[in-house]
Design a protein around this motif. Structure first.
Motif, PDB file in Angstrom:
ATOM      1  N   ILE A  25       0.887  -1.221  -0.100  1.00  0.00           N
ATOM      2  CA  ILE A  25       0.032  -0.118  -0.222  1.00  0.00           C
ATOM      3  C   ILE A  25       0.954   1.125   0.201  1.00  0.00           C
ATOM      4  O   ILE A  25       2.090   1.261   0.570  1.00  0.00           O
ATOM      5  CB  ILE A  25      -0.967   0.003   1.336  1.00  0.00           C
ATOM      6  CG1 ILE A  25      -1.961   1.050   1.018  1.00  0.00           C
ATOM      7  CG2 ILE A  25      -0.164   0.042   2.365  1.00  0.00           C
ATOM      8  CD1 ILE A  25      -3.314   1.182   2.023  1.00  0.00           C
ATOM      9  N   GLY A  26       0.470   2.123  -0.620  1.00  0.00           N
ATOM     10  CA  GLY A  26       1.259   3.528  -0.838  1.00  0.00           C
ATOM     11  C   GLY A  26       0.300   4.715  -0.930  1.00  0.00           C
ATOM     12  O   GLY A  26      -0.932   4.568  -0.587  1.00  0.00           O
ATOM     13  N   SER A  27       0.973   5.803  -0.898  1.00  0.00           N
ATOM     14  CA  SER A  27       0.446   7.021  -0.911  1.00  0.00           C
ATOM     15  C   SER A  27       1.179   8.181  -2.103  1.00  0.00           C
ATOM     16  O   SER A  27       2.108   7.969  -2.310  1.00  0.00           O
ATOM     17  CB  SER A  27       0.251   7.727   0.319  1.00  0.00           C
ATOM     18  OG  SER A  27      -0.039   8.907   0.429  1.00  0.00           O
ATOM     19  N   ARG A  28       0.290   9.052  -2.346  1.00  0.00           N
ATOM     20  CA  ARG A  28       0.664  10.010  -3.194  1.00  0.00           C
ATOM     21  C   ARG A  28       0.583  11.545  -2.378  1.00  0.00           C
ATOM     22  O   ARG A  28       0.536  12.455  -2.908  1.00  0.00           O
ATOM     23  CB  ARG A  28      -0.062  10.388  -4.493  1.00  0.00           C
ATOM     24  CG  ARG A  28       0.018   9.168  -5.208  1.00  0.00           C
ATOM     25  CD  ARG A  28      -0.828   9.580  -6.619  1.00  0.00           C
ATOM     26  NE  ARG A  28      -0.966   8.535  -7.534  1.00  0.00           N
ATOM     27  CZ  ARG A  28       0.188   8.275  -8.229  1.00  0.00           C
ATOM     28  NH1 ARG A  28       1.331   8.802  -8.336  1.00  0.00           N
ATOM     29  NH2 ARG A  28      -0.201   6.963  -9.111  1.00  0.00           N
ATOM     30  N   ARG A  29       0.931  11.363  -1.122  1.00  0.00           N
ATOM     31  CA  ARG A  29       0.929  12.543  -0.276  1.00  0.00           C
ATOM     32  C   ARG A  29       1.981  13.570  -0.686  1.00  0.00           C
ATOM     33  O   ARG A  29       1.876  14.970  -0.719  1.00  0.00           O
ATOM     34  CB  ARG A  29       1.141  12.311   1.132  1.00  0.00           C
ATOM     35  CG  ARG A  29       0.042  11.764   1.950  1.00  0.00           C
ATOM     36  CD  ARG A  29       0.418  11.744   3.221  1.00  0.00           C
ATOM     37  NE  ARG A  29       0.192  10.423   3.647  1.00  0.00           N
ATOM     38  CZ  ARG A  29      -0.018   9.896   4.738  1.00  0.00           C
ATOM     39  NH1 ARG A  29      -0.102  10.728   5.714  1.00  0.00           N
ATOM     40  NH2 ARG A  29      -0.366   8.849   5.090  1.00  0.00           N
TER      41      ARG A  29
END
Length: 101
Positions: A25-29
């Motif tokens: 799981i990842g993020s584009r923050r």
């Protein structure tokens, strides 16, 4: 994504599948998609991560909220959930995650 391809030593399509199937799981923050490096152990996604991610997503957590929950210290566990998973305590972590639903 190129960093994940290199860290996991698999093709980009396989990396995308690992993300789509909740093994990672990842993020584009920060603007660029990123997966916390602690989720990768010895060149593979942490095996106990997937089920925990699914439990949290079923509880309507966003990807960012899942990541935050995994990385923040929890008084019940006495450490962060990701540290508990790394120590082999997935049942304890998932039990706690289910209470959030």
């Amino acid at each position: 994504m190129p960093d994940l391809v290199e860290a996991l030593d698999v093709p980009l399509g396989r990396v995308r599948r690992l993300i789509d199937e909740h093994y990672l799981i990842g993020s584009r923050r920060s603007g660029v998609f990123a997966v916390p490096s602690i989720f990768i152990v010895d060149g593979h996604p942490l095996s106990s991560l997937r089920g925990t991610v699914i439990v949290l997503q079923d509880a309507a957590f966003t990807d960012d909220e899942v990541i935050d929950w995994l990385l923040e210290a929890d008084d019940t566990l006495g450490r962060s959930p990701i540290d508990a998973l790394l120590a082999g305590h997935k049942s304890e972590v998932r039990r706690l995650a289910r209470t959030l639903a």
